[in-house]
Design a protein around this motif. Structure first.
Motif, mmCIF file in Angstrom:
data_model
loop_
_atom_site.group_PDB
_atom_site.id
_atom_site.type_symbol
_atom_site.label_atom_id
_atom_site.label_comp_id
_atom_site.label_asym_id
_atom_site.label_seq_id
_atom_site.Cartn_x
_atom_site.Cartn_y
_atom_site.Cartn_z
ATOM 1 N N GLU A 32 24.748 47.894 36.666
ATOM 2 C CA GLU A 32 23.928 47.290 37.724
ATOM 3 C C GLU A 32 24.499 47.528 39.117
ATOM 4 O O GLU A 32 23.754 47.831 40.061
ATOM 5 C CB GLU A 32 23.805 45.790 37.479
ATOM 6 N N VAL A 33 25.806 47.381 39.269
ATOM 7 C CA VAL A 33 26.385 47.412 40.622
ATOM 8 C C VAL A 33 27.381 48.554 40.805
ATOM 9 O O VAL A 33 27.936 48.719 41.901
ATOM 10 C CB VAL A 33 27.063 46.070 40.962
ATOM 11 N N GLY A 34 27.615 49.362 39.757
ATOM 12 C CA GLY A 34 28.577 50.450 39.871
ATOM 13 C C GLY A 34 30.008 49.933 39.809
ATOM 14 O O GLY A 34 30.260 48.722 39.864
ATOM 15 N N TYR A 35 30.927 50.878 39.728
ATOM 16 C CA TYR A 35 32.333 50.488 39.648
ATOM 17 C C TYR A 35 32.767 49.733 40.891
ATOM 18 O O TYR A 35 33.448 48.705 40.807
ATOM 19 C CB TYR A 35 33.203 51.727 39.454
ATOM 20 N N HIS A 36 32.383 50.233 42.056
ATOM 21 C CA HIS A 36 32.886 49.647 43.298
ATOM 22 C C HIS A 36 32.239 48.307 43.645
ATOM 23 O O HIS A 36 32.758 47.578 44.493
ATOM 24 C CB HIS A 36 32.711 50.646 44.449
ATOM 25 N N GLY A 37 31.137 47.976 42.977
ATOM 26 C CA GLY A 37 30.541 46.665 43.186
ATOM 27 C C GLY A 37 31.002 45.641 42.168
ATOM 28 O O GLY A 37 30.729 44.449 42.314
ATOM 29 N N ALA A 38 31.707 46.104 41.140
ATOM 30 C CA ALA A 38 32.127 45.212 40.063
ATOM 31 C C ALA A 38 33.457 44.543 40.386
ATOM 32 O O ALA A 38 34.282 45.074 41.127
ATOM 33 C CB ALA A 38 32.256 45.999 38.759
ATOM 34 N N THR A 39 33.643 43.365 39.822
ATOM 35 C CA THR A 39 34.911 42.650 39.923
ATOM 36 C C THR A 39 35.212 42.017 38.568
ATOM 37 O O THR A 39 34.308 41.810 37.743
ATOM 38 C CB THR A 39 34.866 41.532 40.979
ATOM 39 N N LEU A 42 33.239 38.816 38.231
ATOM 40 C CA LEU A 42 31.839 38.989 37.864
ATOM 41 C C LEU A 42 31.699 39.254 36.364
ATOM 42 O O LEU A 42 30.802 38.711 35.706
ATOM 43 C CB LEU A 42 31.238 40.144 38.661
ATOM 44 N N TYR A 65 37.028 49.475 32.738
ATOM 45 C CA TYR A 65 36.099 50.592 32.923
ATOM 46 C C TYR A 65 36.384 51.711 31.918
ATOM 47 O O TYR A 65 35.468 52.257 31.300
ATOM 48 C CB TYR A 65 36.220 51.127 34.354
ATOM 49 N N GLY A 120 26.143 55.587 40.156
ATOM 50 C CA GLY A 120 26.916 55.032 41.268
ATOM 51 C C GLY A 120 28.186 55.841 41.416
ATOM 52 O O GLY A 120 28.427 56.815 40.718
ATOM 53 N N SER A 121 29.045 55.461 42.352
ATOM 54 C CA SER A 121 30.265 56.231 42.588
ATOM 55 C C SER A 121 31.321 55.904 41.546
ATOM 56 O O SER A 121 31.433 54.775 41.076
ATOM 57 C CB SER A 121 30.810 55.925 43.990
#
Length: 215
Positions: A32-39, A42, A65, A120-121
Motif C-alpha cells: 500500500e505505501v511502499g518500503y519508504h512509507g512503511a514503519t 504501522l 522486507y 514503489g521505490s
C-alpha cells in the motif's frame, strides 16, 4: 435472568503462526505505501501485535522486507514448478502454462506480488539488492526453458529474450493490478500474443530440426 456465556480463553498462537500473521500484514503495508512509507509501528498495528513482540520476530524494517520478498519469491517459484512448465507439451503450451501460473499468483496474492515487483521505490543497501536479484530469477527460469527448446541459440541472446518476456509480464501485471476486472485468460493471451510471435520462429525451427533428427 441467565448470564451470558463466558468466552473461553484465547488460543495462543505458535511462533510460526504469529510470524506468518506478521508477514501477511507487512506485505499489505509494503504493497500500500511502499518500503519508504512503511514503519515497524504501522506493521505492528496492522498485525495486532505490540511493537516489542514484532521486534522479537524481526530485528528491523529491512529484515521484515527481506522476509516478505523471500516468502513471495518462494510462493511464485512453487507456482512455476506446479505448472510443470519444463516437462510437458509443445513449447507454446509450456510457455503459456508458465505465464498463467505467474498471473494467477498476481491475482491471488496481489500484495505479495507488489512486494516482489518493487512497487514503489526499493530500499537502499542489501535489502534492495536482494529484491532486485530475486526479480531476475523469474527471467532465469524462462531462459532455462528456452535453452532446452533452442539449445543452439547463443546463451546471451536467450537471456536477453527471457528478460524481455519477464519485463513485459511485470509491466502487464502492474496494469492489471489497476484493472482487476479484466479476466485472467485475457491477460495471459495478451502477453502470449506479443511473446509467442517473437519466439515462434526460433522454436518452430528447433522443433523441425528435432523431428528431422528423430526421423
Amino acid at each position: 435472568m441467565a448470564s451470558a456465556p463466558q468466552a473461553g480463553p484465547r488460543r495462543r498462537l505458535t511462533k510460526q503462526a504469529r510470524r506468518a500473521l506478521i508477514l501477511k500484514a507487512a506485505e499489505a503495508v509494503f504493497g500500500e505505501v511502499g518500503y519508504h512509507g512503511a514503519t515497524m509501528e504501522l506493521v505492528a498495528v496492522r498485525s495486532g501485535v505490540t511493537r516489542s513482540l514484532l521486534y522479537e520476530h524481526f530485528s528491523s524494517l529491512d529484515d521484515l522486507y527481506v522476509a516478505c520478498v523471500h516468502a513471495a519469491r518462494a510462493e511464485l517459484h512453487s507456482r512455476f514448478v506446479d505448472a510443470s512448465i519444463f516437462n510437458q507439451g509443445h513449447p507454446r503450451d509450456q510457455l503459456r502454462a508458465g505465464i498463467e501460473a505467474y498471473f494467477r499468483f498476481v491475482q491471488e496474492h496481489g500484495p505479495s506480488w507488489d512486494v516482489l515487483s518493487g512497487t514503489g521505490s526499493l530500499p537502499a543497501g542489501p535489502a534492495g539488492e536482494l529484491a532486485a536479484e530475486l526479480r531476475f530469477r523469474a527471467a532465469d527460469q524462462i531462459a532455462a526453458l528456452a535453452e532446452k527448446v533452442v539449445p543452439d541459440l547463443d546463451p546471451d541472446e536467450v537471456r536477453a529474450y527471457a528478460h524481455i518476456v519477464s519485463g513485459g509480464g511485470e509491466q502487464l501485471a502492474r496494469w492489471w493490478r489497476r484493472n482487476p476486472g479484466v479476466p485472467l485468460d485475457d491477460v495471459v493471451e495478451r502477453l502470449m500474443t506479443v511473446v509467442w510471435d517473437g519466439l515462434s520462429g526460433f522454436v518452430d525451427s528447433a522443433v523441425e530440426q528435432g523431428t528431422s533428427s528423430a526421423g
